[in-house]
Design a protein around this motif. Structure first.
Motif, PDB file in Angstrom:
ATOM      1  N   VAL A 100     -16.098  -2.229 -11.931  1.00  0.00           N
ATOM      2  CA  VAL A 100     -14.748  -2.637 -11.134  1.00  0.00           C
ATOM      3  C   VAL A 100     -14.044  -1.089 -10.758  1.00  0.00           C
ATOM      4  O   VAL A 100     -13.949   0.241 -11.366  1.00  0.00           O
ATOM      5  N   GLU A 101     -13.350  -1.373  -9.512  1.00  0.00           N
ATOM      6  CA  GLU A 101     -13.025  -0.286  -8.429  1.00  0.00           C
ATOM      7  C   GLU A 101     -11.425  -0.537  -8.500  1.00  0.00           C
ATOM      8  O   GLU A 101     -11.171  -1.578  -8.194  1.00  0.00           O
ATOM      9  N   ILE A 102     -10.414   0.562  -9.007  1.00  0.00           N
ATOM     10  CA  ILE A 102      -8.756   0.422  -8.220  1.00  0.00           C
ATOM     11  C   ILE A 102      -8.403   1.862  -7.433  1.00  0.00           C
ATOM     12  O   ILE A 102      -9.186   2.986  -8.253  1.00  0.00           O
ATOM     13  N   THR A 103      -8.164   1.630  -6.551  1.00  0.00           N
ATOM     14  CA  THR A 103      -7.427   2.410  -5.951  1.00  0.00           C
ATOM     15  C   THR A 103      -6.129   2.476  -6.148  1.00  0.00           C
ATOM     16  O   THR A 103      -4.631   1.431  -6.326  1.00  0.00           O
ATOM     17  N   LEU A 104      -5.629   3.640  -6.278  1.00  0.00           N
ATOM     18  CA  LEU A 104      -4.482   4.413  -6.677  1.00  0.00           C
ATOM     19  C   LEU A 104      -3.592   5.047  -5.195  1.00  0.00           C
ATOM     20  O   LEU A 104      -3.730   5.594  -4.200  1.00  0.00           O
ATOM     21  N   TYR A 105      -2.560   4.399  -5.164  1.00  0.00           N
ATOM     22  CA  TYR A 105      -1.494   4.413  -4.073  1.00  0.00           C
ATOM     23  C   TYR A 105      -0.772   6.307  -4.118  1.00  0.00           C
ATOM     24  O   TYR A 105      -0.544   6.294  -3.215  1.00  0.00           O
ATOM     25  N   GLY A 106      -0.647   6.606  -5.192  1.00  0.00           N
ATOM     26  CA  GLY A 106       0.595   7.096  -6.033  1.00  0.00           C
ATOM     27  C   GLY A 106       0.350   7.905  -7.233  1.00  0.00           C
ATOM     28  O   GLY A 106      -0.464   6.925  -7.889  1.00  0.00           O
ATOM     29  N   ALA A 107      -0.083   9.471  -7.362  1.00  0.00           N
ATOM     30  CA  ALA A 107       0.152   9.215  -8.803  1.00  0.00           C
ATOM     31  C   ALA A 107       1.321   9.318  -9.753  1.00  0.00           C
ATOM     32  O   ALA A 107       1.236   9.510 -10.455  1.00  0.00           O
ATOM     33  N   THR A 108       2.238   8.901  -9.015  1.00  0.00           N
ATOM     34  CA  THR A 108       3.909   8.945  -9.823  1.00  0.00           C
ATOM     35  C   THR A 108       4.422   7.293  -9.542  1.00  0.00           C
ATOM     36  O   THR A 108       4.095   6.997  -8.205  1.00  0.00           O
ATOM     37  N   THR A 129       3.340   0.993  -1.795  1.00  0.00           N
ATOM     38  CA  THR A 129       3.138  -0.519  -1.501  1.00  0.00           C
ATOM     39  C   THR A 129       4.941  -1.748  -1.505  1.00  0.00           C
ATOM     40  O   THR A 129       5.025  -2.664  -1.260  1.00  0.00           O
ATOM     41  N   GLY A 130       5.832  -0.848  -1.983  1.00  0.00           N
ATOM     42  CA  GLY A 130       6.950  -0.978  -1.040  1.00  0.00           C
ATOM     43  C   GLY A 130       7.324  -2.396  -2.598  1.00  0.00           C
ATOM     44  O   GLY A 130       8.086  -3.532  -2.516  1.00  0.00           O
ATOM     45  N   VAL A 131       6.986  -2.381  -3.664  1.00  0.00           N
ATOM     46  CA  VAL A 131       6.356  -3.722  -4.837  1.00  0.00           C
ATOM     47  C   VAL A 131       7.380  -3.152  -5.636  1.00  0.00           C
ATOM     48  O   VAL A 131       6.990  -1.955  -6.613  1.00  0.00           O
ATOM     49  N   PRO A 132       8.805  -2.888  -6.966  1.00  0.00           N
ATOM     50  CA  PRO A 132       9.550  -2.307  -7.593  1.00  0.00           C
ATOM     51  C   PRO A 132       8.438  -2.651  -8.616  1.00  0.00           C
ATOM     52  O   PRO A 132       8.528  -3.819  -9.066  1.00  0.00           O
ATOM     53  N   LYS A 166     -10.236   4.657  -7.694  1.00  0.00           N
ATOM     54  CA  LYS A 166      -9.684   5.685  -5.777  1.00  0.00           C
ATOM     55  C   LYS A 166      -8.783   6.050  -5.531  1.00  0.00           C
ATOM     56  O   LYS A 166      -7.824   5.557  -6.059  1.00  0.00           O
ATOM     57  N   SER A 167      -9.058   6.792  -4.096  1.00  0.00           N
ATOM     58  CA  SER A 167      -7.806   6.689  -3.517  1.00  0.00           C
ATOM     59  C   SER A 167      -7.601   6.605  -2.018  1.00  0.00           C
ATOM     60  O   SER A 167      -8.770   6.402  -1.356  1.00  0.00           O
ATOM     61  N   ILE A 168      -6.768   6.102  -0.788  1.00  0.00           N
ATOM     62  CA  ILE A 168      -6.270   6.144   0.258  1.00  0.00           C
ATOM     63  C   ILE A 168      -5.191   7.294   0.420  1.00  0.00           C
ATOM     64  O   ILE A 168      -3.858   7.299   0.312  1.00  0.00           O
ATOM     65  N   LEU A 169      -6.027   8.543   1.040  1.00  0.00           N
ATOM     66  CA  LEU A 169      -4.440   9.525   1.452  1.00  0.00           C
ATOM     67  C   LEU A 169      -3.898   9.485   2.207  1.00  0.00           C
ATOM     68  O   LEU A 169      -4.599   9.127   3.685  1.00  0.00           O
ATOM     69  N   MET A 170      -2.836   9.845   2.868  1.00  0.00           N
ATOM     70  CA  MET A 170      -1.845   8.865   3.651  1.00  0.00           C
ATOM     71  C   MET A 170      -0.390   9.768   3.322  1.00  0.00           C
ATOM     72  O   MET A 170      -0.479  10.616   2.518  1.00  0.00           O
ATOM     73  N   GLU A 171       0.275   9.683   4.703  1.00  0.00           N
ATOM     74  CA  GLU A 171       0.815  10.980   4.795  1.00  0.00           C
ATOM     75  C   GLU A 171       1.822  10.877   3.700  1.00  0.00           C
ATOM     76  O   GLU A 171       2.829  11.570   2.972  1.00  0.00           O
ATOM     77  N   PRO A 172       2.481   9.612   3.457  1.00  0.00           N
ATOM     78  CA  PRO A 172       3.711   9.474   1.762  1.00  0.00           C
ATOM     79  C   PRO A 172       2.897  10.220   0.947  1.00  0.00           C
ATOM     80  O   PRO A 172       3.628   9.844  -0.371  1.00  0.00           O
ATOM     81  N   ASN A 173       1.294  10.384   0.701  1.00  0.00           N
ATOM     82  CA  ASN A 173       1.442  10.393  -1.450  1.00  0.00           C
ATOM     83  C   ASN A 173       0.538  12.233  -1.115  1.00  0.00           C
ATOM     84  O   ASN A 173      -0.245  12.094  -1.652  1.00  0.00           O
TER      85      ASN A 173
END
Length: 295
Positions: A52-60, A68-71, A94-101
């Motif tokens: 199972v692979e999970i993508t993290l969009y941020g560490a906080t 995500t825009g989802v509370p 794993k993660s996707i690196l982008m400007e917000p993170n």
């Protein structure tokens, strides 16, 4: 591989997953972790996935939910990771690196390494537009040069890129006139959410029906089409010296330009940045001259 979007959104996920497992397949699931319910945990307990692979969009929470825009999505993701960990599954983050993170790179790395059995940090920065042509995620992607610099600062990524370039740079394609020079349709294929067969996940425009014919017949027809799809004489990728170290992907070109014969400008910039930075560091071969071997 069962992926999405997030495949756990499908009300028939358990049926699809169970069928694949009982047919003897090694099933990997890609998810964002926010939809890991008791029912999913019970399913995975009875029929454990291969990975199972999970993508993290941020560490906080602040950063994650800015993406995500989802509370509440950060808490649900963390709970999903914990629950899957407690099952003892082969869980990889794993993660996707982008400007917000971008500012949380170190924290994302620590989280991913801590929750991956092999201790590796998997991330990517190559975001592309949506299938409907809208720029969407591309609006928050890193500049190509910055993304490449971050990759080359990570030991595993740097080693992989150096090895790849040394093997391929200066070679020529075995079938230079074919439009699809990758393994799409041959080394891999994709079934979309509507049951249509595609060469890969990205080549949505090339989807074809297989109803009644079966998968084997569908793959045979798909491969015939791919073998007959020729690059136009004026396709710029055909004459690029970086061709063998670039995806020069017709599916990505289609997303960006509306034509398989076009080019993805973003992909071009990424490839040029990688070649330039690797050569500057002494990690890539210089272009070959003469008659290089076919690849």
């Amino acid at each position: 591989l069962i992926t999405g979007g997030d495949p756990l959104l499908r009300p028939d996920f358990a049926e699809i997953y169970t069928h694949a497992k009982r047919r003897g397949l090694l099933v990997t699931v890609f998810t964002n972790g926010t939809l890991v319910t008791d029912a999913i945990l019970d399913l995975f307990r009875k029929l454990p996935p291969f990975v199972v692979e999970i993508t993290l969009y941020g560490a906080t929470q602040t950063t994650y939910e800015a993406v995500t825009g989802v509370p509440g999505s950060y808490a649900r993701c963390m709970a999903g990771i914990q629950a899957l960990d407690e099952l003892g599954l082969d869980l990889r983050l794993k993660s996707i690196l982008m400007e917000p993170n971008r500012h949380e790179l170190d924290q994302l790395e620590a989280l991913c390494r801590a929750h991956s059995p092999d201790g590796k940090f998997r991330f990517d920065f190559e975001l592309h537009g949506r299938f409907d042509g809208a720029p969407g995620p591309a609006a928050v992607r890193l500049a190509p040069e910055e993304g490449v610099r971050v990759q080359l600062q990570q030991p595993e990524h740097a080693t992989g890129l150096r090895d790849y370039y040394k093997r391929r740079h200066g070679l020529t394609p075995a079938n230079p006139d074919r439009l699809y020079g990758c393994g799409a349709g041959f080394g891999q294929f994709h079934i979309n959410p509507y049951g249509q067969l595609q060469p890969c996940l990205t080549a949505r425009h090339a989807a074809m029906e297989t109803t009644g014919a079966g998968l084997a017949a569908g793959l045979q027809e798909l491969r015939r089409r791919l073998n007959e799809a020729m690059a136009s004489a004026d396709r710029i990728c055909n004459h690029c010296p970086e061709r063998m170290v670039c995806s020069s992907c017709p599916a990505l070109a289609y997303l960006e330009t509306g034509s398989e014969q076009g080019r993805s400008e973003f992909q071009c910039q990424v490839t040029r940045a990688r070649s330039r930075l690797l050569r500057a560091a002494g990690g890539a071969a210089k272009p070959m001259t003469g008659n290089p071997n076919d690849a």
